[in-house]
Design a protein around this motif. Structure first.
Motif, PDB file in Angstrom:
ATOM      1  N   VAL A   9       9.161   3.426  -1.302  1.00 44.01           N
ATOM      2  CA  VAL A   9       9.598   4.311  -0.224  1.00 44.01           C
ATOM      3  C   VAL A   9       8.787   4.001   1.027  1.00 44.01           C
ATOM      4  O   VAL A   9       7.554   3.904   0.990  1.00 44.01           O
ATOM      5  N   TRP A  10       9.529   3.837   2.134  1.00 48.63           N
ATOM      6  CA  TRP A  10       8.860   3.489   3.385  1.00 48.63           C
ATOM      7  C   TRP A  10       7.775   4.511   3.752  1.00 48.63           C
ATOM      8  O   TRP A  10       7.980   5.712   3.640  1.00 48.63           O
ATOM      9  N   ASN A  11       6.618   3.983   4.166  1.00 50.18           N
ATOM     10  CA  ASN A  11       5.533   4.794   4.715  1.00 50.18           C
ATOM     11  C   ASN A  11       4.959   5.803   3.726  1.00 50.18           C
ATOM     12  O   ASN A  11       4.347   6.789   4.121  1.00 50.18           O
ATOM     13  N   THR A  12       5.141   5.564   2.441  1.00 49.15           N
ATOM     14  CA  THR A  12       4.585   6.442   1.416  1.00 49.15           C
ATOM     15  C   THR A  12       3.972   5.589   0.323  1.00 49.15           C
ATOM     16  O   THR A  12       4.685   4.921  -0.433  1.00 49.15           O
ATOM     17  N   ARG A  13       2.694   5.585   0.241  1.00 49.04           N
ATOM     18  CA  ARG A  13       1.986   4.777  -0.743  1.00 49.04           C
ATOM     19  C   ARG A  13       2.199   5.348  -2.147  1.00 49.04           C
ATOM     20  O   ARG A  13       2.160   6.563  -2.360  1.00 49.04           O
ATOM     21  N   GLY A  14       2.450   4.456  -3.110  1.00 45.64           N
ATOM     22  CA  GLY A  14       2.502   4.848  -4.514  1.00 45.64           C
ATOM     23  C   GLY A  14       3.784   5.521  -4.954  1.00 45.64           C
ATOM     24  O   GLY A  14       3.824   6.102  -6.035  1.00 45.64           O
ATOM     25  N   LEU A  15       4.864   5.450  -4.152  1.00 46.56           N
ATOM     26  CA  LEU A  15       6.114   6.110  -4.496  1.00 46.56           C
ATOM     27  C   LEU A  15       7.268   5.116  -4.502  1.00 46.56           C
ATOM     28  O   LEU A  15       7.519   4.432  -3.507  1.00 46.56           O
ATOM     29  N   TRP A  16       7.960   5.047  -5.633  1.00 43.05           N
ATOM     30  CA  TRP A  16       9.120   4.173  -5.821  1.00 43.05           C
ATOM     31  C   TRP A  16      10.358   5.019  -6.105  1.00 43.05           C
ATOM     32  O   TRP A  16      10.250   6.139  -6.626  1.00 43.05           O
ATOM     33  N   ALA A  42       1.498  -4.718  -9.159  1.00 41.69           N
ATOM     34  CA  ALA A  42       0.541  -5.173  -8.151  1.00 41.69           C
ATOM     35  C   ALA A  42      -0.205  -3.982  -7.545  1.00 41.69           C
ATOM     36  O   ALA A  42      -1.413  -4.055  -7.262  1.00 41.69           O
ATOM     37  N   HIS A  43       0.503  -2.872  -7.372  1.00 43.50           N
ATOM     38  CA  HIS A  43      -0.120  -1.655  -6.853  1.00 43.50           C
ATOM     39  C   HIS A  43      -1.191  -1.136  -7.815  1.00 43.50           C
ATOM     40  O   HIS A  43      -2.274  -0.714  -7.393  1.00 43.50           O
ATOM     41  N   LEU A  44      -0.902  -1.160  -9.098  1.00 45.99           N
ATOM     42  CA  LEU A  44      -1.893  -0.698 -10.073  1.00 45.99           C
ATOM     43  C   LEU A  44      -3.153  -1.555 -10.041  1.00 45.99           C
ATOM     44  O   LEU A  44      -4.274  -1.043 -10.175  1.00 45.99           O
ATOM     45  N   GLU A  45      -2.956  -2.858  -9.862  1.00 46.14           N
ATOM     46  CA  GLU A  45      -4.122  -3.732  -9.761  1.00 46.14           C
ATOM     47  C   GLU A  45      -4.921  -3.430  -8.498  1.00 46.14           C
ATOM     48  O   GLU A  45      -6.157  -3.465  -8.499  1.00 46.14           O
ATOM     49  N   ALA A  46      -4.235  -3.112  -7.406  1.00 46.10           N
ATOM     50  CA  ALA A  46      -4.906  -2.917  -6.123  1.00 46.10           C
ATOM     51  C   ALA A  46      -5.546  -1.552  -5.977  1.00 46.10           C
ATOM     52  O   ALA A  46      -6.487  -1.395  -5.194  1.00 46.10           O
ATOM     53  N   THR A  47      -5.063  -0.569  -6.700  1.00 50.36           N
ATOM     54  CA  THR A  47      -5.538   0.789  -6.468  1.00 50.36           C
ATOM     55  C   THR A  47      -6.854   1.096  -7.150  1.00 50.36           C
ATOM     56  O   THR A  47      -7.325   2.233  -7.090  1.00 50.36           O
ATOM     57  N   GLY A  48      -7.460   0.075  -7.743  1.00 53.25           N
ATOM     58  CA  GLY A  48      -8.831   0.295  -8.210  1.00 53.25           C
ATOM     59  C   GLY A  48      -9.739   0.642  -7.053  1.00 53.25           C
ATOM     60  O   GLY A  48     -10.664   1.443  -7.167  1.00 53.25           O
ATOM     61  N   ASN A  49      -9.464   0.060  -5.865  1.00 55.70           N
ATOM     62  CA  ASN A  49     -10.237   0.386  -4.674  1.00 55.70           C
ATOM     63  C   ASN A  49      -9.413   1.121  -3.629  1.00 55.70           C
ATOM     64  O   ASN A  49      -9.837   1.270  -2.480  1.00 55.70           O
ATOM     65  N   ARG A  50      -8.185   1.620  -4.036  1.00 52.51           N
ATOM     66  CA  ARG A  50      -7.321   2.396  -3.157  1.00 52.51           C
ATOM     67  C   ARG A  50      -7.019   1.680  -1.843  1.00 52.51           C
ATOM     68  O   ARG A  50      -6.937   2.275  -0.785  1.00 52.51           O
TER      69      ARG A  50
END
Length: 506
Positions: free
Chosen positions: A446-453, A485-493
């Motif tokens: 979803v545009w402009n919303t992190r972590g939402l599909w 890819a998001h799960l890998e990256a969100t270790g450091n948010r």
């Protein structure tokens, strides 16, 4: 069960139909430690969650499962309830673990020509479609033993194949079916997509658990609020990623209720006008191809070998999709018992590509609640002059197809009420850039919303005529790549949401 057993997961998926289950399966297979919560407002119908109801051997048990899927309100097609939508009068939904994947016809054609999504690279989309076919167990040769199917296709080919490329000629319909140990076939439900994930402790399936809203902290989705539909108890559950896969009507409703309201939300609603016709094969053809098997579908849930399903693909020159089903092949009954030999009655369904316009939409009323307390929807929908002309062309095409196959059982082809296809699309459509005409990027973020599909037929942005499930599952496979890819990256948010007016990137 109802409320989740924990208050924290890595991924929450709202909606257990084919696309929601695809996200679960892809994350489960490729992330060895991720904990996943799969939510559905409806009940679990079978021991193996998401089994197609037509695989239930006992007719009475099957009927009970269908009734349990309907939820409150007037019943539509078995397993569905009708919405109060005068401009889309046949609009209906299912509410059960497995979603419409517990009731569908299993047709999985690949999109072609104008049905393809131009901003998704062709090679990438083909790879996603191949993975979707694997997840759904798609088989184009399940009915090779059908005694009349070859004759039906020969007659259709004579009428339609001239000038078509080889991959868009009349062919057996690719179907989501599984082969049983005895060689018989059964319909693929979302139990097939989930596979071993459904029984693993890393995956929790909470049925009768209604999602009320997605929780946002700034521009980031951090979880959901859910309600036990039996007890009324509510709970907030956190996650690093949320996928809303609640169908094309209820996904935009949930986003609206959550305060996620991009301009395109609920707009570009696309249902495929559906024309139907029935014929029977001539007596001499039936006599020449007769084969007696002794099996009936109700004995053990198997699809009988006389069945046959044929496909007339969409092309830009022939902007219709033909699904030709011999009577006993359809999970949805095509006619009452006629006394004619099974397989000799042929139902023709022609689906039309519809004009896509922002005016065809679902809007939500913040002052009026539906039966679940969410903003009440109102559907706006109409056929354009171009749509009406296309419908008349499709009627002519299906009449010609019927005449080529056999003897009409209907006076003439007829248009089913709007919404009958159950192929609703576009209400959270994807786009190449966030220019106000889409809700998500090409990876369903979803545009402009992190972590939402978002997921489902609702993300398809094109005017399609073919059955959309294979395409929407393929797009869920694509979205799952980005989610992992998001799960890998969100270790450091550090993962950023897709930004306004920038192209989608993996």
């Amino acid at each position: 069960m109802s409320l989740p057993s924990s208050t924290a997961y890595d991924v929450i998926v709202v909606g257990s139909g084919p696309t929601g289950s695809t996200y679960v399966r892809e994350v489960y297979d490729r992330h060895p430690t991720a904990r996943i919560l799969l939510l559905d407002a409806g009940p679990r119908l079978t021991d193996a969650p998401g089994t197609h109801v037509k695989n239930i051997p006992d007719p009475a048990e099957r009927a009970r499962a269908q009734r349990a899927s309907e939820g409150p309100g007037p019943a539509g097609r078995p397993g569905t309830r009708l919405l109060d939508a005068p401009e889309l009068p046949a609009a209906a939904v299912s509410t059960n673990v497995g979603g419409m994947g517990a009731h569908w016809t299993g047709a999985c054609p690949r999109p072609g020509d104008g049905e393809r999504i131009g901003f998704v690279p062709e090679a990438e989309m083909d790879a996603h479609l191949t993975r979707a076919e694997q997840l759904l167990h798609v088989d184009a040769h399940a009915f090779d033993r059908a005694p009349f199917a070859d004759e039906v296709r020969r007659r259709l080919s004579t009428l339609f194949d001239a000038g078509r490329p080889a991959h868009r000629r009349v062919a057996p319909m690719p179907l989501a079916v599984t082969t049983r140990p005895d060689g018989a076939h059964a319909w693929s439900g979302t139990d097939v997509i989930l596979g071993g994930a459904a029984a693993d402790e890393r995956v929790e399936i909470a049925d009768r658990c209604l999602c009320l809203r997605v929780v946002l902290e700034g521009d980031t989705a951090t979880g959901v609020v859910v309600r036990d539909t039996v007890t009324g108890e509510e709970r907030q559950v956190t996650a690093r990623a949320v996928v809303v896969a609640a169908d094309a009507l209820r996904t935009p409703q949930l986003l609206h209720a959550s305060g996620v309201r991009p301009p395109a939300l609920g707009r570009y609603l696309n249902d495929q006008p559906q024309i139907v016709y029935a014929v029977r094969l001539p007596d001499d053809v039936v006599a020449a191809h007769r084969a007696v098997t002794g099996r009936t579908r109700d004995e053990d849930g198997a699809i009988v070998p006389q069945s046959g399903v044929s496909w007339v693909p969409y092309t830009d020159a022939h902007p219709f999709h033909g699904q030709v089903m011999q009577l006993d092949a359809s999970p949805v009954p095509l006619a009452d018992d006629t006394g004619i030999e099974p397989g000799a009655v042929v139902g023709l369904g022609w689906f039309c590509a519809k004009d896509i316009t922002a005016d065809d939409r679902i809007e939500f009323d913040d002052t009026t609640a539906d039966a679940h307390g969410l903003p009440a929807p109102r559907i706006h929908y109409r056929y354009s002059d171009r749509d009406l002309a296309g419908i008349e062309q499709a009627k002519k095409a299906v009449a010609e197809a019927g005449a080529a196959i056999g003897i009409p059982l209907d006076d003439s082809p007829f248009l089913l009420p709007a919404g009958s296809s159950l192929h609703y699309q576009g209400t959270t459509r994807m786009g190449a850039v966030d220019d106000g005409t889409s809700v998500c990027d090409s990876h369903s973020r979803v545009w402009n919303t992190r972590g939402l599909w978002v997921a489902g037929n609702n993300v398809i942005p094109t005017a399609t005529a073919c059955n959309p499930t294979l395409t929407s599952v393929a797009l869920a496979v694509r979205g799952a790549d980005a989610l992992l890819a998001h799960l890998e990256a969100t270790g450091n948010r550090s993962a950023a949401p897709p930004s306004r007016l920038t192209p989608s990137t993996p």
